[in-house]
Design a protein around this motif. Structure first.
Motif, PDB file in Angstrom:
ATOM      1  N   UNK A 397       0.848  -1.224  -0.134  1.00  0.00           N
ATOM      2  CA  UNK A 397      -0.113  -0.036  -0.009  1.00  0.00           C
ATOM      3  C   UNK A 397       0.803   1.138   0.041  1.00  0.00           C
ATOM      4  N   UNK A 399       4.114   1.410  -0.912  1.00  0.00           N
ATOM      5  CA  UNK A 399       4.852   1.665  -2.289  1.00  0.00           C
ATOM      6  C   UNK A 399       3.771   2.074  -3.361  1.00  0.00           C
ATOM      7  N   UNK A 400       2.411   1.583  -3.322  1.00  0.00           N
ATOM      8  CA  UNK A 400       1.713   2.193  -4.377  1.00  0.00           C
ATOM      9  C   UNK A 400       1.274   3.527  -4.129  1.00  0.00           C
ATOM     10  N   UNK A 401       1.436   4.058  -3.027  1.00  0.00           N
ATOM     11  CA  UNK A 401       0.998   5.564  -2.837  1.00  0.00           C
ATOM     12  C   UNK A 401       2.216   6.298  -3.220  1.00  0.00           C
ATOM     13  N   UNK A 402       3.387   5.940  -2.673  1.00  0.00           N
ATOM     14  CA  UNK A 402       4.548   6.553  -3.248  1.00  0.00           C
ATOM     15  C   UNK A 402       4.691   6.641  -4.607  1.00  0.00           C
ATOM     16  N   UNK A 403       4.412   5.461  -5.415  1.00  0.00           N
ATOM     17  CA  UNK A 403       4.679   5.352  -6.762  1.00  0.00           C
ATOM     18  C   UNK A 403       3.775   6.395  -7.835  1.00  0.00           C
TER      19      UNK A 403
END
Lengths: 520, 265
Positions: A397, A399-403
């Motif tokens: 979650x 990582x997805x947000x940062x990406x």
């Protein structure tokens, strides 16, 4: 039967032993818990019949009857007190304005005469009622002796000593006959109360004007209250006339008078009341204050440590917060008594805060002092559990947000906190459980006044002394004789606490269960 | 090795979207990438292949600076340029970079929110709140991700209620909702069944019209089916890069041939 493999048999025995060992430990825990529950119920359940008897005697012995009259005296005392308060405020204002004490006395002479007349107006009525009070308490004592004798007899019978039980004298009390002279005093009461009312009415006809004009509204308020007080008399007289000594007391009053009773009065010459409401209010109030302070601290610290802190900070903060939970509660309580209470009072004496009603506070030890200290104790619980909850959010979650170009704070507040919200809520609930069950700190620092705080006073009602459920059990259980109604009442308080804690834990678990499903 | 790289692939006449120049990369003391030189053209699909641990995912994560989140990771030497800008330069904000370089992960990772909220997450964090805009973006992104027809009636149900393949396409929709220029895909089909895989592959074929795509894959057939260019990595080094059909039919290096014929890795 012959076992071909010795080795297998041995292993079987070890397996069996291990299973037995762990199983018996678990079983022991369950048995102990069951015994505690059973014991609490056994000791507490007796409370209700005893309380019912207590309430019945209140009526039979005529305490209820005379109590109606006593309420009027008390209402007068309250009015008198507000008059004295007004006197104090006026003299303070005058002194502040630069008057000498002699000048103040002179300026307030008319007011003082009014106050003195108001005070003494009740004297005759009080005399009459105090005689009646003595008479009914005598009846009550007789009833009490009789009950003790009955109790003793019952005890001897269960021991199997029939002869001795029969030898215990049980006096018969004719309540109607005993109460007859008291009821006969009703005309006297009527006459004196009429005179009393007349006096106050004349006083109110010519109220003095106040030397300090700004207190005039307060004084008018007092006059209005006094007039309203006078109008209660006819209703009381009607009640007294209609009062029936032998009216039945319904059984559910034994429960409602405990759960919703607003008075906890014990060892009184008059009537003992076991109403848990002031204690429950105190406990909940202290706990809510503690949570309001501890939840932001605990949750924010958890977010900081798990997401924003550098490794060095993490290594410093985490053990430090967790260390707080290792401080013995009596030490925290001592800190509250010795330092925090005084510091808080000094803080409220600060000029910039004087606009808050009720500041500066008068009591050093109050609900807020206790709440602050309990907050300190709840922070480690909330912090640890909330941190676990945030850490258990899958890395994906984050990582997805940062990406997607989210900043750290956006990731924390839009993904991590929502995803771990149920965990955080259950952390808060368990913190609440921790706080409401805490004893030592509240006993030392909450002020221990058994009364429902006056919530009409706004902010300053937080600074009133309270007593708590845990505190009262710890304070009084050591002093009460085994088996008395007071003893049972304390067990009922314990039982109520037990249920409260049970509900909170159940709620926390329910929340966590939901959380596990949502993460999938 | 340098020689093979200097001869740029014929397709790369289009301006290169991503250029990697003598890149060395470290995790602490451990060097994960050695002197990588690579150019990826715009509107093409570039596949990175190689055995596990060869550094292809690391390289992918260098392209949107996701490696910044690993405390010990650092660039040793070299540059990564996107449209000519050094993305590790002092004036580059990694947050802005990641808005332009989207990413799809190996394991589908929709947020525990509704499908709708998942798609517009990237817009929400940019502070866009106008409802009609958001509705439009949701429909466009889901259509591009070939998911619209399957979910249009349940946009406000949880994204976690979708099947694995649908979840992965939702993640692709989420990545393209912010209109990036480049999409990085880290083994996007490794957790999917063959039917879902073929859907995602079709999608990649469609998406390259609009975006430059870099895909890491373990699946040789997949690289063959959907990429234009393929780069083969081994032990942190770029062994060979060429047009996909050339690399698979007539590799220049012995190691490449061994790998694609399944002799190792």
């Amino acid at each position: 039967m012959k076992n071909p493999n010795r080795f297998d048999r041995k292993r079987l025995r070890i397996d069996h032993f291990i299973k037995w060992f762990f199983g018996s430990n678990a079983l022991l825990a369950i048995i102990v818990l069951a015994l505690i529950t059973l014991f609490l119920f056994r000791e507490g359940a007796e409370f209700f019949p005893q309380n019912l008897q207590n309430l019945r005697n209140y009526r039979l012995a005529g305490l209820e009857y005379v109590g109606l009259m006593r309420d009027q005296i008390e209402a007068h005392t309250a009015l008198n007190r507000s008059l004295q308060d007004l006197r104090l405020r006026q003299s303070n204002a005058l002194l502040k304005a630069g008057k000498t004490p002699e000048q103040v006395t002179a300026a307030l002479a008319r007011f003082d005469a009014f106050a003195a007349a108001f005070d003494s107006s009740v004297d005759e009525l009080r005399g009459v009622i105090s005689e009646l009070t003595d008479a009914v308490t005598e009846i009550k004592d007789k009833a009490k002796l009789r009950e003790d004798a009955l109790q003793q007899r019952k005890f001897l019978l269960t021991e199997g000593k029939r002869a001795e039980a029969d030898a215990v004298p049980v006096a018969k009390i004719d309540f109607a006959a005993q109460l007859a002279p008291i009821k006969a005093a009703f005309p006297l009461y009527q006459k004196t109360s009429l005179v009393f009312r007349g006096k106050i009415e004349t006083l109110l006809l010519q109220p003095p004007s106040l030397p300090v004009r700004e207190f005039q509204p307060r004084f008018e308020q007092f006059q209005k209250a006094a007039r309203a007080y006078l109008t209660t008399f006819p209703a009381t007289e009607r009640k007294l006339a209609e009062w029936n000594q032998f009216a039945p007391v319904p059984w559910h009053r034994a429960i409602t008078s405990f759960l919703f009773g607003t008075e906890w009065i014990t060892n009184s010459f008059w009537q003992d009341w076991y109403g848990v409401l002031p204690l429950l209010t105190g406990s909940v109030m202290v706990a809510v204050i503690a949570l309001v302070l501890a939840v932001p601290m605990g949750v924010c610290a958890a977010i900081y440590v798990s997401e924003l802190a550098s490794p060095v900070e993490k290594q410093l903060i985490k053990p430090y917060i967790e260390f707080i939970s290792a401080i013995p509660s009596v030490v925290i309580g001592f800190f509250g008594v010795a330092i925090l209470g005084e510091k808080l009072r000094e803080l409220t004496q600060w000029q910039a805060l004087s606009w808050i009603s009720g500041f500066p506070i008068s009591e050093r030890l109050n609900a807020f002092t206790a709440g602050c200290l309990l907050a300190l104790m709840a922070v480690p619980t909330i912090f640890s559990l909330a941190e676990d909850a945030i850490n258990s959010v899958p890395r994906a979650f984050k990582e997805a947000s940062y990406a997607l170009g989210a900043t750290r704070l956006q990731t924390v507040f839009r993904v991590l906190v929502p995803a771990s919200l149920s965990g955080i809520v259950s952390a808060v609930l368990l913190g609440f459980g921790r706080v409401i069950g805490e004893t030592m700190v509240v006993l030392l620092c909450a002020g221990n006044r058994i009364a429902i705080p006056d919530f009409t006073q706004g902010v300053s009602s937080l600074f009133q002394p309270v007593h708590t459920m845990t505190g009262i059990v710890a304070q009084e259980l050591g002093e009460v004789p085994n088996g008395t109604i007071h003893y049972r009442a304390l067990f009922m308080v314990g039982l109520l606490l037990f249920f409260l804690a049970l509900c909170i834990n159940w709620l926390a678990q329910a929340v966590v269960r939901r959380y596990k499903i949502s993460i999938g | 090795m340098d020689e093979t790289l200097k001869t740029a692939p014929p397709e790369a006449v289009a301006p290169a979207s991503i250029e990697i120049d003598h890149l060395d990369f470290f995790y602490g003391d451990h060097q994960a990438l050695f002197d990588i030189n690579l150019a990826m053209p715009a509107h093409k699909v570039t596949a990175l292949i190689g055995p596990s641990g060869c550094g292809k995912s690391t390289l992918l994560r260098c392209l949107n600076r996701m490696n910044d989140l690993v405390p010990v990771a650092r660039i040793g030497h070299g540059q990564v340029r996107i449209h000519g800008t050094d993305i590790y330069g002092p004036n580059v904000d990694p947050i802005e970079l990641r808005k332009r370089v989207g990413m799809v992960f190996q394991k589908s990772n929709p947020f525990p929110k509704s499908i709708y909220e998942n798609v517009i997450y990237g817009l929400r964090i940019q502070g866009r709140t106008k409802r009609s805009d958001l509705d439009e973006v949701v429909e466009r992104s889901l259509r591009q991700a070939a998911l619209w027809d399957e979910v249009k009636d349940r946009l406000h149900e949880s994204g976690l209620g979708l099947s694995g393949g649908q979840q992965q396409r939702l993640c692709i929709a989420r990545a393209i909702a912010v209109e990036p220029e480049i999409i990085l895909m880290d083994e996007p089909c490794s957790a999917l069944d063959p039917i879902a895989t073929s859907k995602v592959e079709e999608l990649i074929f469609e998406l390259k019209k609009l975006y430059t795509i870099v895909i890491v894959t373990h699946n040789m057939q997949q690289a063959g089916r959907c990429s234009d260019l393929t780069a083969f990595f081994y032990l942190g080094k770029l062994i060979e890069m060429d047009r996909t059909e050339k690399l698979f039919t007539n590799p220049a290096e012995k190691q490449t041939e061994d790998y694609i014929t399944g002799r190792f890795g």
